[in-house]
Scaffold this active site. Structure first.
Site, mmCIF file in Angstrom:
data_model
loop_
_atom_site.group_PDB
_atom_site.id
_atom_site.type_symbol
_atom_site.label_atom_id
_atom_site.label_comp_id
_atom_site.label_asym_id
_atom_site.label_seq_id
_atom_site.Cartn_x
_atom_site.Cartn_y
_atom_site.Cartn_z
ATOM 1 N N ASP A 1 0.765 3.289 4.522
ATOM 2 C CA ASP A 1 -0.314 3.970 3.806
ATOM 3 C C ASP A 1 -1.421 4.430 4.750
ATOM 4 O OD1 ASP A 1 -1.097 1.365 4.350
ATOM 5 O OD2 ASP A 1 -1.845 0.922 2.337
ATOM 6 N N GLY B 1 0.773 -1.240 0.000
ATOM 7 C CA GLY B 1 0.000 0.000 0.000
ATOM 8 C C GLY B 1 0.805 1.291 0.000
ATOM 9 N N PHE C 1 -13.945 3.078 3.937
ATOM 10 C CA PHE C 1 -12.964 2.281 3.210
ATOM 11 C C PHE C 1 -12.510 3.108 2.017
ATOM 12 C CE2 PHE C 1 -11.360 -0.784 0.176
ATOM 13 C CZ PHE C 1 -10.549 -1.553 0.975
ATOM 14 N N VAL C 2 -11.211 3.311 1.864
ATOM 15 C CA VAL C 2 -10.707 4.197 0.808
ATOM 16 C C VAL C 2 -9.780 3.443 -0.143
ATOM 17 C CG1 VAL C 2 -10.973 6.332 2.114
ATOM 18 C CG2 VAL C 2 -8.847 5.014 2.339
ATOM 19 N N ASP D 1 -5.353 1.630 10.572
ATOM 20 C CA ASP D 1 -6.777 1.406 10.815
ATOM 21 C C ASP D 1 -6.929 0.802 12.221
ATOM 22 O OD1 ASP D 1 -9.485 0.875 10.560
ATOM 23 O OD2 ASP D 1 -9.266 -0.712 9.080
HETATM 24 P P1 IMP Z 1 -4.570 -2.204 10.386
HETATM 25 O O1 IMP Z 1 -3.641 -3.348 10.716
HETATM 26 O O2 IMP Z 1 -6.011 -2.506 10.665
HETATM 27 O O3 IMP Z 1 -4.136 -0.897 10.970
HETATM 28 O O4 IMP Z 1 -4.584 -2.087 8.821
HETATM 29 C C1 IMP Z 1 -3.532 -1.666 8.124
HETATM 30 C C2 IMP Z 1 -3.566 -2.167 6.687
HETATM 31 O O5 IMP Z 1 -4.874 -2.534 6.231
HETATM 32 C C3 IMP Z 1 -3.117 -1.038 5.822
HETATM 33 O O6 IMP Z 1 -1.736 -1.085 5.664
HETATM 34 C C4 IMP Z 1 -3.873 -1.287 4.547
HETATM 35 O O7 IMP Z 1 -3.105 -2.110 3.706
HETATM 36 C C5 IMP Z 1 -5.128 -2.010 4.947
HETATM 37 N N1 IMP Z 1 -6.273 -1.052 5.028
HETATM 38 C C6 IMP Z 1 -6.833 -0.537 6.138
HETATM 39 N N2 IMP Z 1 -7.827 0.318 5.842
HETATM 40 C C7 IMP Z 1 -7.872 0.353 4.480
HETATM 41 C C8 IMP Z 1 -8.703 1.089 3.547
HETATM 42 O O8 IMP Z 1 -9.583 1.897 3.883
HETATM 43 N N3 IMP Z 1 -8.457 0.853 2.214
HETATM 44 C C9 IMP Z 1 -7.492 -0.015 1.782
HETATM 45 N N4 IMP Z 1 -6.694 -0.696 2.628
HETATM 46 C C10 IMP Z 1 -6.890 -0.519 3.956
HETATM 47 MG MG MG Z 2 -0.508 -1.256 4.102
#
Ligand code: IMP
Ligand code: MG
Length: 197
Positions: free
Chosen positions: A102, A46, A154-155, A105
Site C-alpha cells: 500500500d 493495507g 499520514f493518510v 514510508d
Molecule cells: P514502513 O515500514 O515505514 O515503510 O511502513 C510501511 C507500513 O506502515 C505500510 O505498509 C502501512 O501499513 C503503514 N503506514 C505507513 N504510512 C502510513 C500512512 O500514512 N497511513 C497508514 N498506514 C501507513
Molecule cells: Mg502495509
C-alpha cells in the site's frame, strides 16, 4: 455523521486511483514475459484493495498469494521492528515475485520482506507500491512500480487504516486532527501494541 466527515482533505480521488492502477497493470503486463506466470504478493492488510483492483488490470496469467507483517508501535508512526504474521503458501524458488504494497514510508517493511524472500531464490523479486512517502525513508529500498508520490502526511483509505478503521474509504485522504486525537491521541502515538500493516 459520515466517515467522510473525518477526512480533512482528499489527496487522491477514486477516478485518479483507478486510472493510475490501469496504467500500472498495463505496464506490469508488458514487462513480464507472457509465460512467466508472476506471483503477485499482497502485503496485508493495507494492500488488499489495491491488489484486488490491480490484479484485474494485469492481463497476463498470474497467481496471487498473501503475506502479513506487523510493525511494533501502535500510533501514526509505523517505525519499528517488523514481524512476520502470515507467510506465503507458495514456494517461490524460481518464480517471478512482485510484492504489492500500500505505502512505503520508512521502508522497514519492504526492506524486511525483500531480505526474507530473496533467501528463497525467486527468479526475480520486484516491488509495486501504490503510494511512496519518501520524506521519512530510512532504508534504501528499490521500488519498481510506484502509483503516486505523496508528501509527508499520514493518510487513510483505500486499504490504509487509522487504528484499524477507515480502510473502506474509496479514496486516499488525510484524517482530521479531531479524528487523530479521538483515536490515538490518548495513546500518545505509540502504545506498544503490534499494529498490523
Ligand atoms: P514502513 O515500514 O515505514 O515503510 O511502513 C510501511 C507500513 O506502515 C505500510 O505498509 C502501512 O501499513 C503503514 N503506514 C505507513 N504510512 C502510513 C500512512 O500514512 N497511513 C497508514 N498506514 C501507513
Ligand atoms: Mg502495509
Amino acid at each position: 455523521m459520515s466517515m467522510h466527515d473525518d477526512v480533512s482533505q482528499i489527496l487522491i480521488d477514486s477516478p485518479s486511483l483507478q486510472a493510475r492502477i490501469r496504467q500500472l497493470g498495463a505496464q506490469i503486463s508488458a514487462d513480464y514475459p507472457p509465460d512467466s506466470r508472476p506471483l503477485l504478493v499482497c502485503i496485508l492488510k493495507g494492500a488488499y484493495m489495491f491488489l484486488s483492483d490491480l490484479t484485474k488490470e494485469v492481463t497476463i496469467p498470474h497467481k496471487v498469494d498473501f503475506m502479513a507483517t506487523s510493525a511494533y508501535g501502535g500510533g501514526l508512526d509505523s517505525r519499528g521492528v517488523v514481524r512476520l504474521v502470515l507467510d506465503l503458501e507458495t514456494n517461490i524458488r524460481g518464480r517471478h515475485v512482485l510484492l504489492v504494497e500500500d505505502i512505503v514510508d520508512h521502508g522497514a517493511t519492504i526492506n524486511y520482506l525483500l531480505r526474507l524472500l530473496s533467501t528463497r531464490n525467486p527468479a526475480s523479486l520486484r516491488v509495486c507500491t501504490l503510494l511512496n512517502k519518501p520524506a521519512r525513508r530510512e532504508f534504501d529500498v528499490p521500488l519498481d512500480y510506484i502509483g503516486f508520490e505523496i508528501p509527508d502526511h499520514f493518510v487513510i483509505g483505500y486499504g490504509l487504516d487509522i487504528d484499524e478503521m477507515y480502510r473502506n474509504l474509496p479514496y486516499i485522504g488525510v484524517p482530521t486532527s479531531e479524528l487523530i486525537e479521538r483515536l490515538i491521541g490518548h495513546q500518545g502515538g505509540i502504545d506498544g501494541d503490534d499494529k498490523p500493516g
